[in-house]
Design a protein around this motif. Sequence first.
Motif, PDB file in Angstrom:
ATOM      1  N   MET A   5      44.228  61.116  33.997  1.00  0.00           N
ATOM      2  CA  MET A   5      44.257  61.271  35.654  1.00  0.00           C
ATOM      3  C   MET A   5      45.005  59.909  36.307  1.00  0.00           C
ATOM      4  O   MET A   5      45.325  59.012  35.530  1.00  0.00           O
ATOM      5  N   VAL A   6      45.152  59.890  37.646  1.00  0.00           N
ATOM      6  CA  VAL A   6      45.598  58.783  38.189  1.00  0.00           C
ATOM      7  C   VAL A   6      44.554  58.419  39.138  1.00  0.00           C
ATOM      8  O   VAL A   6      44.085  58.925  39.738  1.00  0.00           O
ATOM      9  N   VAL A   7      44.315  56.957  39.307  1.00  0.00           N
ATOM     10  CA  VAL A   7      43.795  56.223  40.036  1.00  0.00           C
ATOM     11  C   VAL A   7      44.633  55.396  41.119  1.00  0.00           C
ATOM     12  O   VAL A   7      45.357  54.595  40.607  1.00  0.00           O
ATOM     13  N   THR A   8      44.387  55.645  42.430  1.00  0.00           N
ATOM     14  CA  THR A   8      45.309  54.967  43.404  1.00  0.00           C
ATOM     15  C   THR A   8      44.237  54.387  44.389  1.00  0.00           C
ATOM     16  O   THR A   8      43.351  54.885  44.574  1.00  0.00           O
ATOM     17  N   GLY A   9      44.624  52.989  44.837  1.00  0.00           N
ATOM     18  CA  GLY A   9      43.937  52.231  45.722  1.00  0.00           C
ATOM     19  C   GLY A   9      44.264  50.836  45.822  1.00  0.00           C
ATOM     20  O   GLY A   9      45.464  50.512  45.677  1.00  0.00           O
ATOM     21  N   ALA A  10      43.465  50.012  46.053  1.00  0.00           N
ATOM     22  CA  ALA A  10      43.502  48.694  46.697  1.00  0.00           C
ATOM     23  C   ALA A  10      43.130  47.863  45.628  1.00  0.00           C
ATOM     24  O   ALA A  10      41.717  48.067  45.065  1.00  0.00           O
ATOM     25  N   ILE A  11      43.523  46.766  45.107  1.00  0.00           N
ATOM     26  CA  ILE A  11      43.046  45.806  44.099  1.00  0.00           C
ATOM     27  C   ILE A  11      41.852  44.992  44.883  1.00  0.00           C
ATOM     28  O   ILE A  11      42.299  44.443  45.932  1.00  0.00           O
ATOM     29  N   ILE A  12      40.634  44.817  44.591  1.00  0.00           N
ATOM     30  CA  ILE A  12      39.610  44.069  45.164  1.00  0.00           C
ATOM     31  C   ILE A  12      39.361  42.931  44.239  1.00  0.00           C
ATOM     32  O   ILE A  12      39.406  41.768  44.965  1.00  0.00           O
ATOM     33  N   ASP A  13      39.297  42.868  42.986  1.00  0.00           N
ATOM     34  CA  ASP A  13      39.220  41.822  42.150  1.00  0.00           C
ATOM     35  C   ASP A  13      40.059  41.905  40.983  1.00  0.00           C
ATOM     36  O   ASP A  13      40.353  43.054  40.604  1.00  0.00           O
ATOM     37  N   SER A  14      40.686  40.956  40.276  1.00  0.00           N
ATOM     38  CA  SER A  14      41.190  40.993  39.080  1.00  0.00           C
ATOM     39  C   SER A  14      40.987  39.760  38.389  1.00  0.00           C
ATOM     40  O   SER A  14      40.669  38.744  38.632  1.00  0.00           O
ATOM     41  N   TRP A  15      41.285  39.981  36.951  1.00  0.00           N
ATOM     42  CA  TRP A  15      41.200  38.761  35.865  1.00  0.00           C
ATOM     43  C   TRP A  15      41.606  39.184  34.714  1.00  0.00           C
ATOM     44  O   TRP A  15      41.927  40.438  34.437  1.00  0.00           O
ATOM     45  N   VAL A  16      42.029  38.264  33.789  1.00  0.00           N
ATOM     46  CA  VAL A  16      42.721  38.356  32.583  1.00  0.00           C
ATOM     47  C   VAL A  16      41.411  38.079  31.431  1.00  0.00           C
ATOM     48  O   VAL A  16      41.282  37.011  31.622  1.00  0.00           O
ATOM     49  N   GLU A  17      41.481  38.692  30.350  1.00  0.00           N
ATOM     50  CA  GLU A  17      40.693  38.127  29.464  1.00  0.00           C
ATOM     51  C   GLU A  17      41.451  38.183  28.181  1.00  0.00           C
ATOM     52  O   GLU A  17      42.300  38.979  27.857  1.00  0.00           O
ATOM     53  N   PRO A  18      41.106  37.093  27.418  1.00  0.00           N
ATOM     54  CA  PRO A  18      40.331  35.965  27.502  1.00  0.00           C
ATOM     55  C   PRO A  18      40.974  35.041  28.587  1.00  0.00           C
ATOM     56  O   PRO A  18      42.164  35.154  28.920  1.00  0.00           O
ATOM     57  N   SER A  68      46.343  44.392  47.303  1.00  0.00           N
ATOM     58  CA  SER A  68      47.625  44.941  46.966  1.00  0.00           C
ATOM     59  C   SER A  68      47.177  46.428  46.598  1.00  0.00           C
ATOM     60  O   SER A  68      46.431  46.519  45.611  1.00  0.00           O
ATOM     61  N   PRO A  69      48.202  47.357  46.752  1.00  0.00           N
ATOM     62  CA  PRO A  69      48.145  48.530  46.214  1.00  0.00           C
ATOM     63  C   PRO A  69      48.231  48.779  44.781  1.00  0.00           C
ATOM     64  O   PRO A  69      49.141  47.918  44.134  1.00  0.00           O
ATOM     65  N   VAL A  70      47.726  49.589  44.105  1.00  0.00           N
ATOM     66  CA  VAL A  70      47.773  49.955  42.590  1.00  0.00           C
ATOM     67  C   VAL A  70      47.817  51.319  42.382  1.00  0.00           C
ATOM     68  O   VAL A  70      47.146  52.130  43.043  1.00  0.00           O
ATOM     69  N   ALA A  71      48.477  51.901  41.383  1.00  0.00           N
ATOM     70  CA  ALA A  71      48.294  53.044  40.865  1.00  0.00           C
ATOM     71  C   ALA A  71      48.360  53.102  39.279  1.00  0.00           C
ATOM     72  O   ALA A  71      49.035  52.223  38.672  1.00  0.00           O
ATOM     73  N   ALA A  72      47.024  53.528  38.622  1.00  0.00           N
ATOM     74  CA  ALA A  72      46.902  53.534  37.185  1.00  0.00           C
ATOM     75  C   ALA A  72      46.648  54.864  36.550  1.00  0.00           C
ATOM     76  O   ALA A  72      46.228  55.693  37.212  1.00  0.00           O
ATOM     77  N   VAL A  73      47.348  54.928  35.619  1.00  0.00           N
ATOM     78  CA  VAL A  73      47.350  56.480  34.769  1.00  0.00           C
ATOM     79  C   VAL A  73      46.555  56.156  33.542  1.00  0.00           C
ATOM     80  O   VAL A  73      46.900  55.199  32.861  1.00  0.00           O
ATOM     81  N   GLY A  74      45.533  56.868  33.332  1.00  0.00           N
ATOM     82  CA  GLY A  74      44.787  56.673  31.974  1.00  0.00           C
ATOM     83  C   GLY A  74      43.664  57.913  32.108  1.00  0.00           C
ATOM     84  O   GLY A  74      43.667  58.761  32.702  1.00  0.00           O
ATOM     85  N   ARG A  75      42.547  57.389  31.172  1.00  0.00           N
ATOM     86  CA  ARG A  75      41.510  58.021  31.021  1.00  0.00           C
ATOM     87  C   ARG A  75      39.941  57.495  31.441  1.00  0.00           C
ATOM     88  O   ARG A  75      40.141  56.157  31.097  1.00  0.00           O
ATOM     89  N   LEU A  76      38.990  58.269  31.904  1.00  0.00           N
ATOM     90  CA  LEU A  76      37.825  57.654  31.868  1.00  0.00           C
ATOM     91  C   LEU A  76      36.937  57.422  30.608  1.00  0.00           C
ATOM     92  O   LEU A  76      37.256  58.219  29.635  1.00  0.00           O
ATOM     93  N   THR A  77      36.417  56.185  30.250  1.00  0.00           N
ATOM     94  CA  THR A  77      35.705  56.158  28.889  1.00  0.00           C
ATOM     95  C   THR A  77      34.196  56.456  29.196  1.00  0.00           C
ATOM     96  O   THR A  77      33.837  56.681  30.096  1.00  0.00           O
TER      97      THR A  77
END
Length: 91
Positions: A5-18, A68-77
């Motif tokens: 599926m595709v999720v489109t929307g706005a980034i509310i928060d973001s981080w990189v791990e580690p 910022s706008p984002v579109a992500a393609v993938g699957r629900l876990t």
Amino acid sequence: MDTEMVVTGAIIDSWVEPSGALRDASRLVLQVAPLGRPKDLMIVEAEASLVPDRGWLEDLGENLCHGSPVAAVGRLTLGGFFSATQIHLAR
């Protein structure tokens, strides 16, 4: 859960791990407010290598991309997160 599926929307928060490490094994996590359902926040996880622009990745790790706008393609876990196989970002 196997349906892509595709999720489109706005980034509310973001981080990189580690935290603080931008390596090939790093994981990008985005909290996204989906279009049309902004109160239904989604957690989008992806390999950091899906973001080819190092500047974008650094900005995401420093929380400089809120709204910022984002579109992500993938699957629900099974855990309820969205595992992305593609990320499309725009400023």
